[in-house]
Structure formats: C-alpha cells, structure tokens
Motif scaffolding. Sequence first.
Motif, PDB file in Angstrom:
ATOM      1  N   LEU A 137      53.312 -29.501  58.257  1.00  0.00           N
ATOM      2  CA  LEU A 137      53.286 -28.085  58.651  1.00  0.00           C
ATOM      3  C   LEU A 137      53.357 -27.240  57.383  1.00  0.00           C
ATOM      4  CD1 LEU A 137      55.776 -28.135  61.676  1.00  0.00           C
ATOM      5  CD2 LEU A 137      53.289 -27.923  61.777  1.00  0.00           C
ATOM      6  N   GLN A 138      52.322 -26.475  57.149  1.00  0.00           N
ATOM      7  CA  GLN A 138      52.295 -25.669  55.926  1.00  0.00           C
ATOM      8  C   GLN A 138      53.280 -24.515  56.029  1.00  0.00           C
ATOM      9  OE1 GLN A 138      48.387 -24.799  54.262  1.00  0.00           O
ATOM     10  NE2 GLN A 138      49.122 -22.796  53.617  1.00  0.00           N
ATOM     11  N   PRO A 139      54.206 -24.416  55.060  1.00  0.00           N
ATOM     12  CA  PRO A 139      55.155 -23.294  55.062  1.00  0.00           C
ATOM     13  C   PRO A 139      54.427 -21.966  54.850  1.00  0.00           C
ATOM     14  CG  PRO A 139      55.822 -25.032  53.522  1.00  0.00           C
ATOM     15  CD  PRO A 139      54.416 -25.313  53.920  1.00  0.00           C
ATOM     16  N   SER A 140      55.148 -20.876  55.035  1.00  0.00           N
ATOM     17  CA  SER A 140      54.568 -19.549  54.775  1.00  0.00           C
ATOM     18  C   SER A 140      54.309 -19.404  53.280  1.00  0.00           C
ATOM     19  CB  SER A 140      55.534 -18.456  55.242  1.00  0.00           C
ATOM     20  OG  SER A 140      56.704 -18.468  54.425  1.00  0.00           O
ATOM     21  N   ASP A 141      53.472 -18.417  52.932  1.00  0.00           N
ATOM     22  CA  ASP A 141      53.166 -18.182  51.510  1.00  0.00           C
ATOM     23  C   ASP A 141      54.438 -17.921  50.718  1.00  0.00           C
ATOM     24  OD1 ASP A 141      50.617 -18.407  52.432  1.00  0.00           O
ATOM     25  OD2 ASP A 141      50.126 -16.272  52.275  1.00  0.00           O
ATOM     26  N   LYS A 142      55.352 -17.168  51.294  1.00  0.00           N
ATOM     27  CA  LYS A 142      56.606 -16.838  50.627  1.00  0.00           C
ATOM     28  C   LYS A 142      57.438 -18.097  50.375  1.00  0.00           C
ATOM     29  CE  LYS A 142      60.611 -13.724  51.031  1.00  0.00           C
ATOM     30  NZ  LYS A 142      61.333 -12.780  51.930  1.00  0.00           N
ATOM     31  N   GLU A 143      57.523 -18.950  51.392  1.00  0.00           N
ATOM     32  CA  GLU A 143      58.293 -20.197  51.248  1.00  0.00           C
ATOM     33  C   GLU A 143      57.660 -21.126  50.225  1.00  0.00           C
ATOM     34  OE1 GLU A 143      60.214 -20.781  55.723  1.00  0.00           O
ATOM     35  OE2 GLU A 143      58.083 -21.181  55.410  1.00  0.00           O
ATOM     36  N   LEU A 144      56.321 -21.167  50.224  1.00  0.00           N
ATOM     37  CA  LEU A 144      55.610 -21.988  49.238  1.00  0.00           C
ATOM     38  C   LEU A 144      55.973 -21.562  47.819  1.00  0.00           C
ATOM     39  CD1 LEU A 144      51.976 -22.274  50.706  1.00  0.00           C
ATOM     40  CD2 LEU A 144      53.578 -24.143  50.362  1.00  0.00           C
ATOM     41  N   CYS A 145      55.935 -20.258  47.598  1.00  0.00           N
ATOM     42  CA  CYS A 145      56.201 -19.747  46.247  1.00  0.00           C
ATOM     43  C   CYS A 145      57.672 -19.922  45.842  1.00  0.00           C
ATOM     44  CB  CYS A 145      55.778 -18.280  46.135  1.00  0.00           C
ATOM     45  SG  CYS A 145      53.969 -18.081  46.117  1.00  0.00           S
ATOM     46  N   THR A 188      48.189 -20.741  41.244  1.00  0.00           N
ATOM     47  CA  THR A 188      47.486 -19.498  40.879  1.00  0.00           C
ATOM     48  C   THR A 188      48.092 -18.289  41.582  1.00  0.00           C
ATOM     49  OG1 THR A 188      45.406 -20.717  40.590  1.00  0.00           O
ATOM     50  CG2 THR A 188      45.232 -18.334  40.909  1.00  0.00           C
ATOM     51  N   CYS A 189      48.307 -18.413  42.890  1.00  0.00           N
ATOM     52  CA  CYS A 189      48.720 -17.250  43.695  1.00  0.00           C
ATOM     53  C   CYS A 189      50.194 -16.887  43.520  1.00  0.00           C
ATOM     54  CB  CYS A 189      48.408 -17.480  45.166  1.00  0.00           C
ATOM     55  SG  CYS A 189      46.632 -17.570  45.489  1.00  0.00           S
ATOM     56  N   ALA A 194      49.199  -9.926  42.953  1.00  0.00           N
ATOM     57  CA  ALA A 194      48.956  -9.628  44.384  1.00  0.00           C
ATOM     58  C   ALA A 194      48.834 -10.948  45.134  1.00  0.00           C
ATOM     59  CB  ALA A 194      47.679  -8.805  44.537  1.00  0.00           C
ATOM     60  N   PRO A 195      49.965 -11.650  45.366  1.00  0.00           N
ATOM     61  CA  PRO A 195      49.913 -12.988  45.971  1.00  0.00           C
ATOM     62  C   PRO A 195      49.289 -13.022  47.363  1.00  0.00           C
ATOM     63  CG  PRO A 195      52.199 -12.232  45.715  1.00  0.00           C
ATOM     64  CD  PRO A 195      51.335 -11.280  44.985  1.00  0.00           C
ATOM     65  N   THR A 196      49.532 -12.012  48.193  1.00  0.00           N
ATOM     66  CA  THR A 196      49.003 -12.018  49.564  1.00  0.00           C
ATOM     67  C   THR A 196      47.476 -12.032  49.557  1.00  0.00           C
ATOM     68  OG1 THR A 196      50.929 -10.788  50.331  1.00  0.00           O
ATOM     69  CG2 THR A 196      49.020 -10.823  51.789  1.00  0.00           C
ATOM     70  N   ALA A 197      46.887 -11.170  48.772  1.00  0.00           N
ATOM     71  CA  ALA A 197      45.420 -11.105  48.665  1.00  0.00           C
ATOM     72  C   ALA A 197      44.871 -12.394  48.058  1.00  0.00           C
ATOM     73  CB  ALA A 197      45.009  -9.907  47.817  1.00  0.00           C
ATOM     74  N   CYS A 198      45.601 -12.925  47.092  1.00  0.00           N
ATOM     75  CA  CYS A 198      45.185 -14.158  46.421  1.00  0.00           C
ATOM     76  C   CYS A 198      45.152 -15.324  47.410  1.00  0.00           C
ATOM     77  CB  CYS A 198      46.139 -14.469  45.270  1.00  0.00           C
ATOM     78  SG  CYS A 198      45.794 -16.033  44.418  1.00  0.00           S
TER      79      CYS A 198
END
Length: 467
Positions: A137-145, A188-189, A194-198
């Motif tokens: 299950l892929q975590p959210s972008d925030k959790e990933l970072c 990269t992101c 701008a991580p969300t757009a990335c």
Amino acid sequence: MRAALALLLLLATAHAAHRGRAYVREKVCQEYRMLGKENFRTLTIIANSRKYSNGTFEEIGHLVQEIVSLAETCCVDGADPSCYDAGSTALSVKSCRADSPFPSHPGTAECCAHEGLERKLCLAALRHPPKPLPQYLQPSDKELCQAFRQDPREFADRFLYEYSSSYSQAPLPVLLSSTRTFLSMVSTCCISPAPTACFLKEKLERKTLSLLTLTSNRICSRFSAYGKDKVTFSYLASLAQKVPTASLEDLLPLAEDAAEVSAQCCESVAEDCMQKKLLEHTAKVCTALSARDERFADCCKGKNLMENHFCILALPPAPAPKLPEASVPTNKELCGKEGALHATRYLFELARRHTSVPDAVLVKVYDSAGKVRGECCSTKDPSACLDSKRKQIEAELPPFLKKASQLCGQYNTLPFLEFKKRLRESLMQAEPKAVPGHLEQLLEQRVSFASTCCLPDAPPLLCSCKV
C-alpha cells in the motif's frame, strides 16, 4: 541496465552454488565490479525479496548482507580462488542452523539432510509461494517524504523489499524498472520546492509502468499456477464469458496468443518483452472484438494500449445469452485425435452459458475433464469407462455450475449486505433443520469464496483450494 538484468539470473541462486562453480563465481565477480557495490546490493534485495516473498524484512536483510559481503571479499584482485566456494558453503551451513537468520522454508530441513554441492543446489531451488494478492500500500506523498528524509537508505531498502515481495511474480525487468523509477520520483519530489506538483507529474509519467507491474504480476501468477495449457483455457473461458456471442474459432487464437505472451515473458530478462508482447496482444484483441462488443470498443478507444488492456481485464462477465443446450461430445470424439479440442469446445460452450461461474471453478472442471480422458482413453474399453463417468458428471456438474453461477452473479450485482442477506435466506431454505452455528459457518465459507474468487483478478492458487 543490461548488466543489471544479466545479474538477476545469477542472483536467483541466492546463497547456494551451481554446477560450474568457478564460472558462476567469475560471472558474479564480473557483474559486481561492473555494477559497483550499491547497485549490486539493490539488485540482491529485489531478487531475494521476490524469491522469498514471505520472508521478513530482517531475514532478507541478513541474507543480502551475507551475499554482498561474499562478493566484496571474494571478488577483489588477488582473492583466493577457493574464497567464493568456501563462503557459499559457509552460507549453506548457516542456512541449516536451528537459529538461522535467513528466510525459513518448509523444504529447508530436507535440503539440509544432504551435504556439499547437493545441499547447496537443493537450497538454491527453494522458493516461497507468491502472495495471493499484492499487499503493498503506497503511503501518502507526505508520509513518503517523512520516511525518506528520516533515513534515505532504510527507506529505499524497505520499499524494495515490500514492493518486490508483493509483486514477486512480475518479470524481473519490470520489477527493476518500476522500483527504480519510484525511488527516483521520491528522491526528486521530496527535495522539490513544489512537491505536490512534482508527485502529480511523476505519477502520470509512471502510470503505464505501474499498470504493467500490476498486470504482469497477475498474468504471471496465473501462468505459474496453471501452466501454459490451463492458462490458455482460463483466457478462453474469460473471453467467452465477456463476449458470449463470439465463437470458439474467434476466441481460441486470442487465448493461445495470451498464453504465449506469458510463456515467453514471465521468466524473460529481455528488458521490454512483457510490455512489447502485451501491447501487441492487446492490439489483436481490440481488432478482433471491438466491432463485436461495445464494451471492448470502449476499452479500445484509448491511445494508451496498457490502459486499454487493463480496462479489458477488469470487464465483468456479460449476461448469459439464451442458447440451446450444449452438445456433449461422443466417446469416439473424446478419445480421437482431436479429443482435447472437443473437450475444450464443450467446456467453452458451458462457460458462455454460465457467464458468472468463476475462473477457478471452470479450470477445475477443465482439469477433471482432462483426467477423465486420460484415464478412460487408455483403457481396453474407453466407451464403458466414459459412460460410467458421464452418468456421474451429468448428475453433479449442472447443479454445481448453477450454484457457482448464482453465488458469483449475486455477489457481482448486489450490494454486499443484500448479497449476504439473500445468501443466508437461500441457505436456510436449503437446510431448514441446520443448527444456527453450522448455518453461520456455511454462510461465512460462501462469503469468503465469493469475495475472493468471483473477481476478475481472483488469485488462482488460493481459489483452487476454495472450490
């Protein structure tokens, strides 16, 4: 990339040696020097997470550490030629200890009863069965970072392990490409202003590859469970249920082509085998069936063939058409030169008349039909043998198919609670004197089967046990 793919085959031996040990040592050392320690380590994580898909992160970590250490020690200039063989022997001894830190396997004890090269070859052949369904299950972008910033190496290792063990049946080149681009996206992101757009841009670019990983894992799981003959019938039955107006002559070449894609690409280390062959197959399906069926036409409108293929896979069965009763092949036909084709034609006709019957049930019937032909056609009196089997089949098969068709038909069309309510009512009618506990047990058993096996991506090994 080519060097990396060549190494994947070598890494499949994990902590055991092959015949021609010096050759393997030279190849491993050549790739270790070519790739460098970090790339070698990454590929070792992927290959062993895939092979031991039920091993823990810590167990895979211990194994990777030992393999990399062995290459690091024995692949330097001036290393003793016996270093690699001695090191792999030490690993096989460690694997056989009661407190071994490596992934456990039910066959380990049997292997450890042997000595020397025979033990190592036996250990090399061990492999965990695949997980029934992908669990990553892929975590959210925030959790990933957050995880990436906390410890980039630990994050990468854990992702490689979780993703590769979850999609362990996807071809190695697909898995390698998918994990590499994912880690590139995160690195990269997570440092982007701008991580969300990335992330949005990168995920769109990865969409085809993500679908290829998911689809090829499903395709190769089925091929691994069934083999080429049964997987051909599985595709044929699936197409017959989705386009029940089509003939065997229309659909059998497409089913054979799909099985050929699996046979050629599931174990291939060619970089683009699965993607290239799958796209070619999708184009053939679209050409053959778009004019015949609106739903296929809709799936085939897109410019991205991988998305089109995924759309076709996800199509639910069509309503069963009103057709006359299927013609049963004669004993002479079943035991003749084209007996297998006559049996397949009959089961194809059953599939298009019972479009809600799940894949696992139809494949089980196909398997049984093959066994009956094998048993009876080799006897002195095939007709007598087939006639006795025919009586049993005529008594048991129609109610069995009707029950499976009704169960999956209701599961696929009704809201879950309504499905469960109707199932309880039908069980109470069928067994009015059943004690409540037994009734609930039957209910949960049927619900478990329906929720797992009435879906287009039902796991074949698990569902064949549940039939």
